[in-house]
Scaffold this active site. Structure first.
Site, mmCIF file in Angstrom:
data_model
loop_
_atom_site.group_PDB
_atom_site.id
_atom_site.type_symbol
_atom_site.label_atom_id
_atom_site.label_comp_id
_atom_site.label_asym_id
_atom_site.label_seq_id
_atom_site.Cartn_x
_atom_site.Cartn_y
_atom_site.Cartn_z
ATOM 1 N N GLU A 127 23.582 0.435 67.464
ATOM 2 C CA GLU A 127 22.493 -0.493 67.818
ATOM 3 C C GLU A 127 22.936 -1.940 67.978
ATOM 4 O OE1 GLU A 127 19.474 0.165 64.834
ATOM 5 O OE2 GLU A 127 18.988 2.158 65.618
ATOM 6 N N ASN A 168 26.466 4.307 69.525
ATOM 7 C CA ASN A 168 25.160 4.976 69.396
ATOM 8 C C ASN A 168 24.040 3.936 69.489
ATOM 9 O OD1 ASN A 168 23.778 7.526 68.618
ATOM 10 N ND2 ASN A 168 23.188 6.414 66.766
ATOM 11 N N HIS A 205 14.713 8.449 70.506
ATOM 12 C CA HIS A 205 13.442 8.449 69.780
ATOM 13 C C HIS A 205 12.365 8.143 70.819
ATOM 14 C CE1 HIS A 205 15.399 8.560 65.879
ATOM 15 N NE2 HIS A 205 16.160 7.551 66.222
ATOM 16 N N GLU A 234 19.600 11.593 67.832
ATOM 17 C CA GLU A 234 18.517 11.414 66.851
ATOM 18 C C GLU A 234 17.167 11.786 67.460
ATOM 19 O OE1 GLU A 234 18.631 7.511 65.029
ATOM 20 O OE2 GLU A 234 20.817 7.505 64.961
ATOM 21 N N ASP A 236 13.660 12.718 68.504
ATOM 22 C CA ASP A 236 12.305 13.068 68.059
ATOM 23 C C ASP A 236 11.341 12.603 69.137
ATOM 24 O OD1 ASP A 236 12.246 10.272 67.349
ATOM 25 O OD2 ASP A 236 12.638 10.770 65.252
HETATM 26 C C1 XIL Z 1 16.422 5.950 59.588
HETATM 27 C C2 XIL Z 1 16.189 7.000 58.505
HETATM 28 O O1 XIL Z 1 15.651 8.153 59.113
HETATM 29 C C3 XIL Z 1 15.233 6.459 57.455
HETATM 30 O O2 XIL Z 1 15.169 7.360 56.358
HETATM 31 C C4 XIL Z 1 15.699 5.094 56.968
HETATM 32 O O3 XIL Z 1 14.706 4.562 56.091
HETATM 33 C C5 XIL Z 1 15.933 4.148 58.114
HETATM 34 O O4 XIL Z 1 16.858 4.728 59.016
HETATM 35 N N1 XIL Z 1 18.268 4.686 64.147
HETATM 36 C C6 XIL Z 1 19.323 5.166 63.387
HETATM 37 C C7 XIL Z 1 19.041 5.925 62.139
HETATM 38 O O5 XIL Z 1 20.478 5.050 63.809
HETATM 39 O O6 XIL Z 1 20.040 5.713 61.170
HETATM 40 C C8 XIL Z 1 17.690 5.570 61.586
HETATM 41 O O7 XIL Z 1 17.436 6.413 60.451
HETATM 42 C C9 XIL Z 1 16.616 5.718 62.637
HETATM 43 C C10 XIL Z 1 16.879 4.786 63.787
#
Ligand code: XIL
Length: 299
Positions: A127, A168, A205, A234, A236
């Site tokens: 990020e 990422n 996401h 990741e 969802d």
């Molecule tokens: C999130 C986790 O799912 C949570 O439990 C935590 O509180 C915050 O981080 N991007 C990422 C992940 O790269 O590491 C994040 O995970 C979600 C967004």
């Protein structure tokens, strides 16, 4: 195939999930996770605050719980993540300049040494791009100098030459977005200059503000054409649309260098977004959702 992992393996890919160490005692959770997935990402336990809570003192207790559970059950582990503006321990948040730069290097070396040769993919940098401008995100790491990302990747390559090194990020799915172009240009520049980078992770996401884009496949393909693997790291989807899940799978399958898909949690009740957003493949009771069947059929 009757599970996500086995179905993905038919095309040489993996299907993963995020695992939380605190849930490894929940047999409903581990039963699903063990049956369905063949790649694991620690949801929080390999982050900077978890692995180096005090400067120079590494703690891999919870990270190793996840690593051991995964490998004892025949799964691989994606390392997540070594350099990030978020989830930094307090000591790191208060550093700047050359002290922070050196702390980042020491952190990468410390964590990668612990897992040397054991983790096939590391999210080295997470990020680092701004959400709208296409430039870098302002952060303490960015303020150490624009070369912090390439320093992180060069450090990581030397620390574990066997690991594939990934960048990422989120909101890099839509090809027309400035953030996507910013990351693309960084990867292109790294490949041109020989900065070691092997893969790009798309968090993916998806929600109403950053919906699944119709050009997603094009984005994955364009990055892959730079000479890197791409992975959906990741996933969802708020609302849990079965059609959108199938589209994501079909887009990955259409890109030879799309190596695998990871969903960010097992059941809706495990999601960082809250169960009410219904973003995952299993409901809060552990039942397969329509999205699950859609993904399995698409793989
Ligand atoms: C999130 C986790 O799912 C949570 O439990 C935590 O509180 C915050 O981080 N991007 C990422 C992940 O790269 O590491 C994040 O995970 C979600 C967004």
């Amino acid at each position: 195939a009757s599970t996500l992992g086995a179905a993905a393996a038919q095309t040489g890919r993996y299907f993963g999930t995020a695992i939380a160490a605190g849930k490894l005692g929940d047999s409903a959770y581990t039963t699903i996770a063990n049956r369905e997935f063949n790649m694991v990402t620690a949801e929080n336990e390999m982050k900077i605050d978890a692995t180096e809570p005090n400067q120079g003192q590494f703690n891999f207790t919870n990270a190793d719980r996840i690593y051991d559970w995964a490998t004892q059950n025949g799964k691989q582990v994606r390392g997540h993540t070594l350099a990030w503006h978020s989830q930094q321990p307090g000591w790191m948040q208060s550093l700047s300049g050359s002290a922070l730069r050196q702390a980042m290097i020491n952190h990468i070396n410390g964590v990668m040494a612990h897992y040397e040769g054991k983790i096939p993919y590391w999210d080295v940098v997470n990020e680092a791009y701004d959400d709208s401008s296409g430039g870098r995100r302002d952060s303490n790491l960015q303020r150490t100098g624009n070369d912090w990302i390439e320093v992180a990747f060069r450090t990581a390559r030397a620390a574990d030459p066997a690991a594939k090194l990934c960048y990422n990020d989120y909101n890099t799915d839509n090809w027309t977005w400035a953030k996507t172009q910013g990351v693309y240009n960084m990867v292109k520049d790294f490949k041109a200059r020989g900065v070691p980078i092997d893969c790009v992770g798309f968090q993916s996401h998806f929600n109403s503000n950053s919906p699944y884009p119709s050009n997603y496949r094009q984005t994955l393909q364009n990055f892959a054409a730079l000479g890197v693997d791409v992975a959906i790291t990741e996933l969802d989807i708020q609302g849990g649309s079965a059609t959108t899940y199938a589209n994501v799978v079909n887009d990955c399958l259409a890109v030879p260098r799309c190596i695998g898909i990871t969903v960010w949690g097992v059941r809706d009740s495990d999601s960082w977004l809250g169960a009410n957003t219904s973003p995952l493949l299993f409901d809060s009771n552990g039942n397969k959702k329509a999205a699950y069947t859609s993904v399995l059929n698409a793989l």
